[in-house]
Design a protein around this motif. Structure first.
Motif, PDB file in Angstrom:
ATOM      1  N   THR A 238     -11.184   2.030 -12.360  1.00  0.00           N
ATOM      2  CA  THR A 238     -10.077   2.913 -12.720  1.00  0.00           C
ATOM      3  C   THR A 238      -9.393   3.416 -11.450  1.00  0.00           C
ATOM      4  O   THR A 238     -10.062   3.716 -10.459  1.00  0.00           O
ATOM      5  CB  THR A 238     -10.581   4.127 -13.527  1.00  0.00           C
ATOM      6  N   ALA A 239      -8.077   3.521 -11.490  1.00  0.00           N
ATOM      7  CA  ALA A 239      -7.318   4.056 -10.356  1.00  0.00           C
ATOM      8  C   ALA A 239      -6.039   4.718 -10.879  1.00  0.00           C
ATOM      9  O   ALA A 239      -5.685   4.576 -12.054  1.00  0.00           O
ATOM     10  CB  ALA A 239      -6.984   2.946  -9.363  1.00  0.00           C
ATOM     11  N   ILE A 240      -5.362   5.449 -10.000  1.00  0.00           N
ATOM     12  CA  ILE A 240      -4.102   6.119 -10.341  1.00  0.00           C
ATOM     13  C   ILE A 240      -2.975   5.519  -9.505  1.00  0.00           C
ATOM     14  O   ILE A 240      -3.113   5.344  -8.294  1.00  0.00           O
ATOM     15  CB  ILE A 240      -4.179   7.639 -10.088  1.00  0.00           C
ATOM     16  N   ARG A 241      -1.871   5.222 -10.159  1.00  0.00           N
ATOM     17  CA  ARG A 241      -0.708   4.672  -9.453  1.00  0.00           C
ATOM     18  C   ARG A 241       0.427   5.689  -9.470  1.00  0.00           C
ATOM     19  O   ARG A 241       0.739   6.282 -10.501  1.00  0.00           O
ATOM     20  CB  ARG A 241      -0.251   3.382 -10.129  1.00  0.00           C
ATOM     21  N   ILE A 242       1.048   5.876  -8.301  1.00  0.00           N
ATOM     22  CA  ILE A 242       2.266   6.682  -8.163  1.00  0.00           C
ATOM     23  C   ILE A 242       3.361   5.748  -7.662  1.00  0.00           C
ATOM     24  O   ILE A 242       3.229   5.152  -6.591  1.00  0.00           O
ATOM     25  CB  ILE A 242       2.100   7.843  -7.161  1.00  0.00           C
ATOM     26  N   SER A 243       4.425   5.601  -8.444  1.00  0.00           N
ATOM     27  CA  SER A 243       5.530   4.736  -8.012  1.00  0.00           C
ATOM     28  C   SER A 243       6.854   5.493  -8.107  1.00  0.00           C
ATOM     29  O   SER A 243       7.074   6.257  -9.050  1.00  0.00           O
ATOM     30  CB  SER A 243       5.591   3.463  -8.881  1.00  0.00           C
TER      31      SER A 243
ATOM     32  N   ASN B  50      12.043   6.799  -3.394  1.00  0.00           N
ATOM     33  CA  ASN B  50      11.304   7.223  -2.198  1.00  0.00           C
ATOM     34  C   ASN B  50      10.533   6.074  -1.552  1.00  0.00           C
ATOM     35  O   ASN B  50       9.765   6.297  -0.605  1.00  0.00           O
ATOM     36  CB  ASN B  50      10.324   8.334  -2.552  1.00  0.00           C
ATOM     37  N   ASN B  51      10.741   4.859  -2.078  1.00  0.00           N
ATOM     38  CA  ASN B  51      10.056   3.676  -1.550  1.00  0.00           C
ATOM     39  C   ASN B  51       8.530   3.863  -1.572  1.00  0.00           C
ATOM     40  O   ASN B  51       7.822   3.532  -0.623  1.00  0.00           O
ATOM     41  CB  ASN B  51      10.532   3.378  -0.116  1.00  0.00           C
ATOM     42  N   LEU B  52       8.034   4.409  -2.672  1.00  0.00           N
ATOM     43  CA  LEU B  52       6.601   4.654  -2.835  1.00  0.00           C
ATOM     44  C   LEU B  52       6.054   3.793  -3.961  1.00  0.00           C
ATOM     45  O   LEU B  52       6.648   3.707  -5.033  1.00  0.00           O
ATOM     46  CB  LEU B  52       6.332   6.123  -3.178  1.00  0.00           C
ATOM     47  N   ASP B  53       4.926   3.175  -3.721  1.00  0.00           N
ATOM     48  CA  ASP B  53       4.172   2.491  -4.774  1.00  0.00           C
ATOM     49  C   ASP B  53       2.722   2.437  -4.303  1.00  0.00           C
ATOM     50  O   ASP B  53       2.283   1.495  -3.655  1.00  0.00           O
ATOM     51  CB  ASP B  53       4.724   1.084  -5.031  1.00  0.00           C
ATOM     52  N   ILE B  54       1.984   3.481  -4.655  1.00  0.00           N
ATOM     53  CA  ILE B  54       0.664   3.736  -4.071  1.00  0.00           C
ATOM     54  C   ILE B  54      -0.389   3.786  -5.166  1.00  0.00           C
ATOM     55  O   ILE B  54      -0.157   4.321  -6.252  1.00  0.00           O
ATOM     56  CB  ILE B  54       0.654   5.083  -3.315  1.00  0.00           C
ATOM     57  N   VAL B  55      -1.560   3.248  -4.869  1.00  0.00           N
ATOM     58  CA  VAL B  55      -2.706   3.320  -5.776  1.00  0.00           C
ATOM     59  C   VAL B  55      -3.793   4.165  -5.120  1.00  0.00           C
ATOM     60  O   VAL B  55      -4.186   3.904  -3.984  1.00  0.00           O
ATOM     61  CB  VAL B  55      -3.254   1.917  -6.106  1.00  0.00           C
TER      62      VAL B  55
ATOM     63  N   SER C  94      -1.563  -0.052  -1.117  1.00  0.00           N
ATOM     64  CA  SER C  94      -0.260  -0.384  -1.676  1.00  0.00           C
ATOM     65  C   SER C  94      -0.516  -1.076  -3.007  1.00  0.00           C
ATOM     66  O   SER C  94      -1.539  -1.758  -3.185  1.00  0.00           O
ATOM     67  CB  SER C  94       0.521  -1.308  -0.738  1.00  0.00           C
ATOM     68  N   TYR C  95       0.390  -0.895  -3.943  1.00  0.00           N
ATOM     69  CA  TYR C  95       0.203  -1.474  -5.273  1.00  0.00           C
ATOM     70  C   TYR C  95       0.089  -2.999  -5.195  1.00  0.00           C
ATOM     71  O   TYR C  95      -0.752  -3.602  -5.870  1.00  0.00           O
ATOM     72  CB  TYR C  95       1.379  -1.071  -6.167  1.00  0.00           C
ATOM     73  N   ASP C  96       0.890  -3.620  -4.357  1.00  0.00           N
ATOM     74  CA  ASP C  96       0.855  -5.074  -4.228  1.00  0.00           C
ATOM     75  C   ASP C  96      -0.495  -5.562  -3.723  1.00  0.00           C
ATOM     76  O   ASP C  96      -1.054  -6.543  -4.227  1.00  0.00           O
ATOM     77  CB  ASP C  96       1.966  -5.557  -3.286  1.00  0.00           C
ATOM     78  N   ASN C  97      -1.044  -4.869  -2.708  1.00  0.00           N
ATOM     79  CA  ASN C  97      -2.356  -5.261  -2.188  1.00  0.00           C
ATOM     80  C   ASN C  97      -3.448  -5.070  -3.231  1.00  0.00           C
ATOM     81  O   ASN C  97      -4.389  -5.863  -3.331  1.00  0.00           O
ATOM     82  CB  ASN C  97      -2.696  -4.460  -0.934  1.00  0.00           C
ATOM     83  N   PHE C  98      -3.332  -4.004  -3.990  1.00  0.00           N
ATOM     84  CA  PHE C  98      -4.313  -3.722  -5.041  1.00  0.00           C
ATOM     85  C   PHE C  98      -4.322  -4.853  -6.070  1.00  0.00           C
ATOM     86  O   PHE C  98      -5.376  -5.368  -6.441  1.00  0.00           O
ATOM     87  CB  PHE C  98      -3.970  -2.388  -5.707  1.00  0.00           C
ATOM     88  N   LEU C  99      -3.137  -5.254  -6.518  1.00  0.00           N
ATOM     89  CA  LEU C  99      -3.049  -6.330  -7.512  1.00  0.00           C
ATOM     90  C   LEU C  99      -3.502  -7.674  -6.946  1.00  0.00           C
ATOM     91  O   LEU C  99      -4.082  -8.489  -7.665  1.00  0.00           O
ATOM     92  CB  LEU C  99      -1.619  -6.461  -8.031  1.00  0.00           C
ATOM     93  N   THR C 100      -3.240  -7.896  -5.663  1.00  0.00           N
ATOM     94  CA  THR C 100      -3.637  -9.157  -5.040  1.00  0.00           C
ATOM     95  C   THR C 100      -5.137  -9.374  -5.163  1.00  0.00           C
ATOM     96  O   THR C 100      -5.598 -10.491  -5.455  1.00  0.00           O
ATOM     97  CB  THR C 100      -3.226  -9.187  -3.559  1.00  0.00           C
TER      98      THR C 100
END
Length: 381
Positions: free
Chosen positions: A54-59, A63-68, A98-104
């Protein structure tokens, strides 16, 4: 319930905190297009991935934010790592990706990822964002890991409920099931992991599962969660990644090897082999007793499985080496008595069948031992 290589994550966390606190001198102000969501990651076939994550995402595009935010990290370089993990003193903490790294990572592991956006106003989204960053910066994100009571899922539930100042996320599904029953299906196709957790857990996991501690549990309970009489999330989670479930297969990690091994012990019925079996069972029992007193993991306390993995079996072997027939006979009867009690305790538990072959093996060998050392009464004609 997943751990990560910390080097890249720390780099991202440090960069993000530097961006947040030096550039702005405060947390960034989220825009009206900001989104706060809970990510639920599916199970995998590795031991660390059996329960999901489980994690929390803020996008926030503006503000160029997409953080897990991930509360499932620990440091393998911690001094006395194994001892601290066994004792229950190991510190877990939150890191950011970063959200992209998390999904990778999850795409590489071919594990499902679902997203449930929190239907909150901008002020509450900002408050969650601020609380997450304050937790990271102040060290409040560190916590002592507990398998049921404190983990990546429960930490997410706690921070959301704390921010909303309400018990918005509570358990409403399967509240009549025990923790052991809830956990049992997660070990399907992982036989020895299922057997190991069945015998190492004590009475705590036989309690009713009254709070959320697993990622998929959280996802299901979020569907019915309410805040201010409104749904907290949309009913259907968004599918971010979806893969066909792969079934773990192993030539040894299955029922067959387990039954063959115990069957051979019974069929061969060799004195040295039987003694070795009892010695191993007794050693495991000593380990259970030690962990019950030493470890802070409450799941390991009050372990009634020591009635099967009985340290007294080793004591019987000591008398056996000294040919103390009377003591061997009496201790064997005592072990059989404890085995009967164990069957009574275990009979209505979900793990009864998986432990049954061990019960049969113990019972058979103990009865044979008792017959061999029963004092024969001479008959005078």
């Amino acid at each position: 319930m997943k751990t990560y290589n910390l080097s890249k994550s720390f780099c991202f966390s440090f960069s993000f905190l530097l961006f947040s606190f030096l550039s702005f001198s405060q947390n960034p102000i989220l825009s009206n297009n900001a989104h706060v969501s809970i990510l639920t990651c599916g199970t995998g076939n590795e031991s660390y991935s059996l329960f999901g994550h489980t994690a929390i995402r803020i996008s926030d595009i503006e503000n160029n934010l997409d953080i897990v935010y991930n509360y499932g990290a620990f440091d393998f370089n911690t001094p006395n790592f194994v001892a601290k993990f066994a004792k229950g003193d190991l510190q877990y903490f939150a890191i950011t990706h970063s959200y992209d790294n998390f999904l990778t990572q999850y795409n590489y592991e071919k594990r499902d990822v679902y997203e449930q956006e929190l239907l909150l106003n901008l002020n509450l989204k900002q408050k969650i964002f601020d609380n997450l960053n304050t937790s990271l910066a102040s060290g409040d994100s560190y916590y002592t890991y507990k398998f049921i009571d404190k983990n990546c899922t429960s930490m997410v539930v706690d921070i959301i409920n704390k921010t909303l100042d309400a018990k918005a996320i509570t358990k409403k599904i399967d509240t009549n099931l025990t923790y052991r029953t809830i956990l049992f299906p997660y070990f399907d196709h992982h036989f020895y992991e299922k057997l190991g957790t069945s015998i190492i857990f004590g009475t705590k996991v036989d309690q009713k599962g009254d709070h959320i501690f697993l990622p998929l549990e959280l996802m299901e309970n979020l569907k019915t969660a309410k805040f201010n009489n409104q749904n907290l999330v949309q009913k259907d989670p968004k599918v971010v990644l979806k893969f066909q479930k792969s079934i773990a297969t192993s030539w040894w990690n299955n029922w067959y090897s387990y039954l063959i091994l115990l069957g051979l012990i019974i069929i061969i019925n060799n004195k040295i082999l039987n003694q070795g079996y009892f010695f191993i069972m007794g050693l495991i029992g000593i380990l259970f007793v030690f962990l019950g007193f030493y470890s802070g993991h409450l799941e390991l306390a009050n372990n009634y499985n020591v009635l099967l993995f009985n340290p007294i079996l080793i004591l019987s072997l000591l008398f056996y080496s000294k040919k103390q027939i009377k003591w061997i006979y009496n201790l064997t009867l005592f072990n059989l008595f404890l085995l009967v009690i164990y069957v009574g305790v275990l009979f209505n538990k979900v793990h009864f069948l998986i432990v049954l072959p061990l019960i049969v093996t113990n019972g058979y060998l103990l009865i044979k031992l008792a017959i061999q050392h029963k004092k024969r009464i001479p008959i005078i004609i």
